[in-house]
Design a protein around this motif. Structure first.
Motif, PDB file in Angstrom:
ATOM      1  N   MET A 103      28.685   8.610  22.579  1.00 28.23           N
ATOM      2  CA  MET A 103      28.732  10.072  22.662  1.00 28.23           C
ATOM      3  C   MET A 103      29.957  10.569  23.422  1.00 28.23           C
ATOM      4  O   MET A 103      30.343  11.729  23.290  1.00 28.23           O
ATOM      5  CB  MET A 103      27.453  10.601  23.311  1.00 28.23           C
ATOM      6  N   LEU A 104      30.552   9.703  24.229  1.00 26.73           N
ATOM      7  CA  LEU A 104      31.793  10.021  24.930  1.00 26.73           C
ATOM      8  C   LEU A 104      32.509   8.707  25.202  1.00 26.73           C
ATOM      9  O   LEU A 104      31.968   7.834  25.886  1.00 26.73           O
ATOM     10  CB  LEU A 104      31.509  10.751  26.252  1.00 26.73           C
ATOM     11  N   SER A 105      33.703   8.564  24.661  1.00 26.47           N
ATOM     12  CA  SER A 105      34.418   7.291  24.777  1.00 26.47           C
ATOM     13  C   SER A 105      34.769   6.986  26.228  1.00 26.47           C
ATOM     14  O   SER A 105      34.964   7.902  27.034  1.00 26.47           O
ATOM     15  CB  SER A 105      35.707   7.331  23.952  1.00 26.47           C
ATOM     16  N   PRO A 106      34.859   5.692  26.599  1.00 29.19           N
ATOM     17  CA  PRO A 106      35.294   5.342  27.948  1.00 29.19           C
ATOM     18  C   PRO A 106      36.634   5.959  28.305  1.00 29.19           C
ATOM     19  O   PRO A 106      36.863   6.330  29.465  1.00 29.19           O
ATOM     20  CB  PRO A 106      35.373   3.809  27.896  1.00 29.19           C
ATOM     21  N   TYR A 107      37.512   6.104  27.312  1.00 26.78           N
ATOM     22  CA  TYR A 107      38.826   6.720  27.548  1.00 26.78           C
ATOM     23  C   TYR A 107      38.666   8.163  28.009  1.00 26.78           C
ATOM     24  O   TYR A 107      39.239   8.589  29.023  1.00 26.78           O
ATOM     25  CB  TYR A 107      39.672   6.660  26.277  1.00 26.78           C
ATOM     26  N   LYS A 108      37.851   8.952  27.290  1.00 24.36           N
ATOM     27  CA  LYS A 108      37.684  10.358  27.648  1.00 24.36           C
ATOM     28  C   LYS A 108      36.885  10.495  28.946  1.00 24.36           C
ATOM     29  O   LYS A 108      37.132  11.405  29.743  1.00 24.36           O
ATOM     30  CB  LYS A 108      36.984  11.093  26.508  1.00 24.36           C
ATOM     31  N   ILE A 135      34.221   4.622  38.793  1.00 25.94           N
ATOM     32  CA  ILE A 135      33.058   5.179  38.105  1.00 25.94           C
ATOM     33  C   ILE A 135      33.015   4.729  36.656  1.00 25.94           C
ATOM     34  O   ILE A 135      31.936   4.524  36.086  1.00 25.94           O
ATOM     35  CB  ILE A 135      33.040   6.723  38.232  1.00 25.94           C
ATOM     36  N   THR A 136      34.178   4.515  36.023  1.00 25.67           N
ATOM     37  CA  THR A 136      34.199   4.009  34.646  1.00 25.67           C
ATOM     38  C   THR A 136      33.710   2.571  34.606  1.00 25.67           C
ATOM     39  O   THR A 136      32.956   2.178  33.707  1.00 25.67           O
ATOM     40  CB  THR A 136      35.615   4.104  34.042  1.00 25.67           C
ATOM     41  N   ARG A 137      34.092   1.784  35.596  1.00 23.42           N
ATOM     42  CA  ARG A 137      33.613   0.399  35.666  1.00 23.42           C
ATOM     43  C   ARG A 137      32.098   0.372  35.877  1.00 23.42           C
ATOM     44  O   ARG A 137      31.389  -0.435  35.260  1.00 23.42           O
ATOM     45  CB  ARG A 137      34.315  -0.347  36.804  1.00 23.42           C
ATOM     46  N   PHE A 138      31.586   1.235  36.722  1.00 23.66           N
ATOM     47  CA  PHE A 138      30.152   1.268  37.011  1.00 23.66           C
ATOM     48  C   PHE A 138      29.339   1.626  35.768  1.00 23.66           C
ATOM     49  O   PHE A 138      28.298   1.026  35.496  1.00 23.66           O
ATOM     50  CB  PHE A 138      29.870   2.272  38.127  1.00 23.66           C
ATOM     51  N   VAL A 139      29.803   2.596  35.011  1.00 24.86           N
ATOM     52  CA  VAL A 139      29.054   3.076  33.849  1.00 24.86           C
ATOM     53  C   VAL A 139      29.325   2.233  32.606  1.00 24.86           C
ATOM     54  O   VAL A 139      28.400   1.889  31.866  1.00 24.86           O
ATOM     55  CB  VAL A 139      29.380   4.559  33.572  1.00 24.86           C
ATOM     56  N   HIS A 140      30.582   1.886  32.361  1.00 23.26           N
ATOM     57  CA  HIS A 140      30.952   1.230  31.099  1.00 23.26           C
ATOM     58  C   HIS A 140      31.339  -0.245  31.246  1.00 23.26           C
ATOM     59  O   HIS A 140      31.638  -0.893  30.232  1.00 23.26           O
ATOM     60  CB  HIS A 140      32.104   1.992  30.437  1.00 23.26           C
ATOM     61  N   GLY A 141      31.321  -0.762  32.467  1.00 24.32           N
ATOM     62  CA  GLY A 141      31.643  -2.172  32.666  1.00 24.32           C
ATOM     63  C   GLY A 141      33.130  -2.439  32.617  1.00 24.32           C
ATOM     64  O   GLY A 141      33.945  -1.550  32.353  1.00 24.32           O
ATOM     65  N   GLU A 142      33.503  -3.679  32.860  1.00 21.95           N
ATOM     66  CA  GLU A 142      34.919  -4.068  32.863  1.00 21.95           C
ATOM     67  C   GLU A 142      35.558  -3.849  31.502  1.00 21.95           C
ATOM     68  O   GLU A 142      36.715  -3.436  31.401  1.00 21.95           O
ATOM     69  CB  GLU A 142      35.064  -5.536  33.283  1.00 21.95           C
TER      70      GLU A 142
END
Length: 491
Positions: free
Chosen positions: A313-318, A371-378
């Motif tokens: 629903m929302l890319s890791p990039y965005k 926060i991106t690592r926490f939600v979307h992983g490495e």
């Protein structure tokens, strides 16, 4: 401990005070179903003993940590400060509820997962409760009108999506703290609500709820004063959530319920039911502040809507870019609230921001990475960093088709036939792709050095598209400045 006997329902599921003469301890039983036929059974309610500070072990005090980081709004009982670090009482079980109103959790829900994670990291057990039952009603807290009813297919889809996100995030803490590999569980409250009959619930639970107290809750008062008012269905929500806490306290040994500050009324409804119906102490509530910007507006909305935690629903990039754009006025507070960086490192970043040699957005970059690592992983962070670097105008990183397609959902795109694109001038392509409304606007920015083709600045107005410009024979990336981009797919 006072001696008491209780009358309860099948399988040790629900108990009501009957006499006060004898207490018979019993181990907690597995839950099979919820039945309201009366039988005699025993109760084992948690009764934490508070030791003086000097006798406590070295368990990190999670309440103190949350307070230091700005994640503590209120607690129902100051005893929680001591119980949470008392090794003799064992780890606490802490739950947070998530109603499946959408297929993904959003940034507002993330604080609940972060607070649960802090409890895990301090040696306690986390319980994520999915509201398969309460989600059919809708929590009125913070809402100006009643939520639309979800059909069962959508509800089941939402439950599956949320469980996947919660499991992915909380499992990252499974090897932290003292309860390794078993420090979290995901439950669905529909499992016990599906057998409950209205008349039995009103008789056995509703009689203990005071209408005056229910109407005094902030969430209820606001809705009653609104033009639309509040339905009886929504009015009962706090009682349903309160019973969830009672049920988990009795059957799962859950001691603490957490939630945003708007959940205070629902949480205290639970602690009151536990006190009145079970006549037991040891149930605590803890709330954390809502996620707000420094100007008082909600943090968690982009121009396109909610900041979703699901990559579909929302890319890791965005997702990464959203946090990278946080204003300086908010970034330090968000580092404390939304990351697990130690306070020393956060304080160093705050000090660095005040120095003349500070590189702009250094703190924002750290926030976005953590926060991106926490939600979307490495893997998600790697994807976001790769796309961020590759899509930076002037970047020397060679673009490939997969990288461009990775952001295609986040930027406007247009499909054009190969024959129309080949030999087309860069000015004409800028207009036909929708990057500019007019050729004059395109020429103006081109003369200022602001138009990029595949991240390479275009200096010549007579530039025409050649076959080698088309990345992997499939796409082009046009940029006007740093932010405005369009993907041209070649058909």
């Amino acid at each position: 401990m006072a001696s008491r006997t209780f009358l309860c329902f099948n399988h040790g599921k629900f108990l009501l005070p009957f006499t006060t003469t004898k207490f018979i301890p019993a181990s907690r039983r597995p839950i099979k179903s919820l039945s309201f036929s009366s039988v005699s059974c025993s109760l084992n309610t948690p009764q934490p003993t508070v030791e003086p500070k000097s006798q406590m072990g070295s368990t990190p005090n999670v309440v103190k940590i949350l307070e230091e980081r700005g994640l503590l709004e209120s607690i129902t009982n100051e005893n929680l400060r001591f119980v949470c670090s008392d090794q003799t009482a064992g780890p606490l079980k802490v739950y947070c509820g998530f109603d499946p109103t959408a297929e993904s959790l959003h940034l507002g829900n993330l604080l609940g997962l972060i607070v649960l994670s802090w409890f895990q990291r301090c040696g306690h057990k986390a319980v994520a409760l999915i509201g398969g039952a309460t989600g059919r009603i809708g929590d009125p807290s913070g809402k100006s009108q009643e939520r639309p009813e979800l059909d069962l297919e959508s509800l089941e889809k939402n439950i599956a999506g949320i469980m996947e996100i919660v499991n992915k995030i909380l499992s990252k803490n499974a090897n932290l703290g003292s309860e390794k590999n078993s420090n979290f569980v995901i439950l669905n409250n529909y499992d016990w609500w599906k057998e409950v009959r209205l008349l039995d619930f009103l008789k056995q639970v509703g009689r203990y709820a005071r209408v005056g107290s229910m109407m005094s809750k902030e969430s209820v008062k606001k809705r009653l004063e609104s033009e639309q008012g509040m339905s009886y269905t929504e009015f009962t929500y706090q009682l349903l959530q309160g019973y969830d806490f009672l049920y988990l306290f009795k059957n799962e040994g859950v001691n603490v319920q957490i939630g945003g500050s708007d959940q205070w009324g629902n949480i205290t409804a639970g602690t009151e039911l536990i006190r009145k119906i079970l006549q037991a102490e040891g149930a605590y509530g803890l709330t954390f502040p809502l996620l707000l910007k420094s100007d008082g507006t909600k943090f968690g909305k982009s121009e396109d809507g909610a900041i979703w935690l699901s990559p579909s629903m929302l890319s890791p990039y965005k997702f990464y870019q959203y946090f990278f754009s946080v204003p300086d006025a908010d970034v330090v507070r968000f580092l404390k609230i939304l990351t697990f960086l130690n306070m020393e490192e956060i304080n160093e970043l705050e000090s660095a921001m005040k120095k003349p040699d500070y590189v702009p957005n250094t703190a924002q970059r750290k926030l976005a990475e953590e926060i991106t690592r926490f939600v979307h992983g490495e893997d998600g962070l790697t994807e976001a960093l790769k796309a961020t670097e590759a899509l930076r105008p002037g970047s020397e990183t060679k673009l490939d088709w997969e990288t461009i397609e990775g952001i295609a959902e986040d930027v406007p795109s247009r499909s054009l036939p190969y024959t129309e694109v080949l030999n087309l001038s860069i000015v004409d392509l800028s207009v036909s792709s929708g990057l500019f409304e007019s050729k004059s606007a395109a020429r103006r920015l081109l003369k200022q050095g602001g138009i990029y083709l595949n991240n390479n600045r275009v200096d010549n107005e007579s530039k025409r598209i050649e076959a080698e410009d088309i990345v992997d024979g499939k796409v082009l990336l046009l940029s006007a400045g740093k932010k405005n981009k369009v993907v041209v797919r070649i058909s």
